[in-house]
Motif scaffolding. Structure first.
Motif: not given
Length: 189
Positions: A15-26, A29-37
């Motif tokens: 999971i850590r590897g997938i997030f590091m490779g294709s994840g993003s977090i906004n 302070e503006k909005e809560y959004h974490l995403e992984m392709e």
């Protein structure tokens, strides 16, 4: 060579590897959004299964896994071992929640103050109408007393007004008397 790490540790590393490779977090302070392709549907299902087993609730859109709840994002960051990110994220989250609570309280206070002022304006207009028609002197003593106090104290709440009476009454007692004055003034238009 034997696999020395337990299965759950391997899953967390994946999971850590997938997030590091294709994840993003906004910026939280503006909005809560974490995403992984995720590359394909099979891997997406496997990832969903692992995250669910580890207690992380996620949603999917096409080939992406995403989270929009602050608590879930925080749990996810802790799961992948991003401890400093968790601390920073939680700090921002707490500040955001506090600002939200403060704004709601301020808005509520402002609404209550506006309500008090608008009611006071209507009450004072009714009292003055009764004074102009000469009917003020015909009022019962308890109505005269509250009317005089309202004229002297246009900006205080009904509860505070009730405490100023010779024989104090509660908010509902004051409200009843002032409504009666308004009704009497309506009859004398």
């Amino acid at each position: 060579m034997e696999d020395l790490a337990p299965k759950e540790e391997n899953e967390k590393a994946m999971i850590r590897g997938i997030f590091m490779g294709s994840g993003s977090i906004n910026n939280p302070e503006k909005e809560y959004h974490l995403e992984m392709e995720i590359g394909n549907y099979k891997n997406l299902e496997k990832m969903m299964e692992i995250l669910k087993k580890l207690g992380i609730r996620v949603k999917t859109l096409q080939q992406s896994i995403y989270m929009k709840e602050g608590e879930e994002i925080s749990k996810f960051l802790a799961l992948i071992g991003a401890n400093q990110a968790v601390m920073k994220f939680e700090e921002i989250r707490i500040q955001r929640e506090m600002r939200g609570k403060i704004n709601r309280l301020v808005n509520c206070e402002a609404a209550n103050l506006n309500k008090t002022i608008n009611a006071s304006i209507e009450q004072i207009a009714a009292i003055k109408r009764l004074q102009e028609t000469g009917d003020f002197q015909k009022l019962e003593e308890n109505l005269k007393e509250i009317a005089i106090l309202r004229l002297e104290n246009p900006n205080i709440s009904l509860q505070e007004l009730g405490k100023l009476l010779k024989e104090p009454v509660g908010k509902s007692g004051v409200n009843y008397r002032l409504k009666k004055i308004i009704e009497l003034a309506k009859d004398h238009r």
